[in-house]
Write a protein that holds these residues in place. Structure first.
Motif, PDB file in Angstrom:
ATOM      1  N   ALA A  54     -41.293 -17.695   8.301  1.00 19.10           N
ATOM      2  CA  ALA A  54     -41.909 -18.085   9.564  1.00 19.10           C
ATOM      3  C   ALA A  54     -42.859 -19.266   9.385  1.00 19.10           C
ATOM      4  N   ASN A  55     -43.601 -19.293   8.280  1.00 18.84           N
ATOM      5  CA  ASN A  55     -44.559 -20.363   8.051  1.00 18.84           C
ATOM      6  C   ASN A  55     -43.892 -21.652   7.582  1.00 18.84           C
ATOM      7  N   TRP A  62     -42.039 -23.108  10.569  1.00 22.09           N
ATOM      8  CA  TRP A  62     -43.001 -23.669  11.529  1.00 22.09           C
ATOM      9  C   TRP A  62     -43.430 -25.060  11.086  1.00 22.09           C
ATOM     10  N   GLN A 117     -50.709 -17.232  11.881  1.00 22.44           N
ATOM     11  CA  GLN A 117     -50.037 -16.779  13.100  1.00 22.44           C
ATOM     12  C   GLN A 117     -50.584 -17.517  14.322  1.00 22.44           C
ATOM     13  N   ARG A 121     -49.011 -20.916  14.402  1.00 23.80           N
ATOM     14  CA  ARG A 121     -47.596 -20.848  14.755  1.00 23.80           C
ATOM     15  C   ARG A 121     -47.383 -20.588  16.236  1.00 23.80           C
ATOM     16  N   MET A 122     -48.215 -19.733  16.809  1.00 25.07           N
ATOM     17  CA  MET A 122     -47.945 -19.244  18.162  1.00 25.07           C
ATOM     18  C   MET A 122     -48.038 -20.331  19.221  1.00 25.07           C
ATOM     19  N   GLY A 138     -42.188 -16.467  19.121  1.00 26.78           N
ATOM     20  CA  GLY A 138     -42.414 -17.658  18.306  1.00 26.78           C
ATOM     21  C   GLY A 138     -41.487 -17.696  17.122  1.00 26.78           C
ATOM     22  N   TYR A 139     -42.061 -17.762  15.926  1.00 27.91           N
ATOM     23  CA  TYR A 139     -41.263 -17.835  14.707  1.00 27.91           C
ATOM     24  C   TYR A 139     -40.946 -16.447  14.151  1.00 27.91           C
ATOM     25  N   GLN A 140     -41.316 -15.436  14.898  1.00 31.70           N
ATOM     26  CA  GLN A 140     -40.821 -14.082  14.754  1.00 31.70           C
ATOM     27  C   GLN A 140     -40.423 -13.629  16.150  1.00 31.70           C
ATOM     28  N   GLU A 167     -44.381 -12.421  17.772  1.00 27.43           N
ATOM     29  CA  GLU A 167     -45.539 -12.715  16.930  1.00 27.43           C
ATOM     30  C   GLU A 167     -46.634 -11.682  17.186  1.00 27.43           C
ATOM     31  N   HIS A 207     -48.055 -21.010  24.538  1.00 28.79           N
ATOM     32  CA  HIS A 207     -47.613 -19.757  23.942  1.00 28.79           C
ATOM     33  C   HIS A 207     -46.272 -19.382  24.559  1.00 28.79           C
TER      34      HIS A 207
END
Length: 360
Positions: A33-34, A37, A121, A124-125, A287-289, A292, A307
């Motif tokens: 995820a990181n 991103w 997080q 990322r969000m 997001g990337y999950q 999130e 968001h």
């Protein structure tokens, strides 16, 4: 890097700002995820893994990557992995990989992305503006694939067959269907997570997809019915749409996820389904999950512009779900095409056209 270098530089600035804020000199990024991103692209082999196939070491003036010899050339050619230095180790020499990790972490002021989980997080969000146009296109495409699947379903097809059609549609467009749920009338009234089976659908069905592209995950659900929609099914579906609209109405900047959750709970009660929220999670910030932040009444996470939202309320046998983005003017639904039947739903000052059940 799979995106423009300017865009990546902006995210690097945010990450380095976080390091300065925390008094750190470097961070080790191992989670998919990181990494996605920051860089965009596909940094996985197994779609189910949380770890990226490249590890990044980010400091105030350098970005270095650690990859094995299997992935090094592909990442350079296809994912545009352009960093200050790439360390390549033989896939069969774990000690070589560990030696480089130890060297990085021996430097003063280092931390891992596991240690900075909530801080990363938060970065990322909030979707970067440069990714918003691409996300709109992604949302349209995912909805189009899902809705085409529903339009092409044949009475008597199995849930597995329909899931295969959905999966093929996604993969043809470079989208990974990491969530692929299909359920017919028999199972939809018993279960909330409808992993597909050999059961045939003869009356109505629910199809849900979580699609991932370049690390970002969008979600949506559609329903279809062969013949006239039974009154009880229609009534429950209209109720769940109003619950979804209530969640969305509560998802405005500077309000908390808990505030929105309580608004959805109140709507469940108004609809006569006070306890239904207890039988399935209601979604939250995407997001990337896939989520999130999974919403609960006590959540203090504050909504910000850009968001992503993916609320997914359910009532026995029905489900509503789309991905939206928070704006300073309200919410914007991203997973829509304009080519699917809709119902106009109003909650307070918010009016939305949300997907109806498709009559086949």
């Amino acid at each position: 890097m799979a995106e423009g270098l300017i865009s990546v530089a902006e995210r690097l600035d945010k990450l380095r700002g976080l390091l300065s804020q925390l008094g750190l000199d470097g961070v080790l990024l191992t989670q998919q995820a990181n990494v996605t991103w920051l860089l965009g692209g596909r940094y996985h082999i197994n779609v189910a893994t949380e770890d990226a196939c490249a590890t990044l070491w980010v400091t105030q003036d350098r970005v270095e990557a650690l990859v094995n010899n299997i992935e090094a050339q592909r990442l350079a050619d296809e994912e545009e992995l352009h960093v200050d230095q790439v360390h390549v180790y033989p896939w069969y020499m774990d000690e070589a990989r560990q030696s480089q990790l130890d060297a990085w972490m021996a430097q003063p002021g280092g931390a891992t992305d596991h240690q900075l989980g909530l801080d990363l997080q938060r970065l990322r969000m909030q979707l970067d503006s440069d990714r918003l146009a691409d996300t709109r296109e992604f949302g349209f495409l995912l909805a189009e694939i899902l809705e085409t699947t529903c339009r092409n379903v044949q009475q008597g097809q199995t849930e597995n067959e329909i899931a295969g059609i959905l999966s093929m549609g996604c993969l043809r467009q470079g989208i990974e269907p990491i969530v692929n749920l299909v359920g017919g009338e028999k199972r939809a009234i018993r279960y909330r997570h409808l992993l597909p089976t050999r059961d045939k659908i003869t009356e109505y069905g629910i199809v849900s997809v979580g699609g991932r592209r370049n690390g970002l995950v969008l979600s949506a659900t559609r329903m279809f019915c062969f013949g006239p929609i039974p009154k009880s099914l229609s009534a429950r579906y209209q109720a769940v749409l109003r619950v979804e609209a209530a969640f969305l109405a509560g998802s405005s900047p500077e309000r908390t996820v808990g505030d929105a959750f309580l608004r959805g709970m109140t709507q469940y009660q108004k609809e006569g389904y006070e306890k239904e929220w207890q039988f399935h999670h209601q979604g939250g910030i995407a997001g990337y999950q896939s989520r999130e932040v999974r919403a609960i009444p006590e959540s203090k996470v504050v909504f910000q512009v850009n968001h992503l939202l993916a609320w997914n309320p359910t009532i026995l046998g029905v489900k509503a779900e789309d991905t939206a983005v928070v704006t300073d003017r309200g919410v914007e639904i991203l997973t829509k095409t304009g080519n699917f039947p809709t119902q106009t739903v109003s909650i307070g000052d918010l009016t939305l056209d949300l997907p109806d059940i498709l009559v086949r």
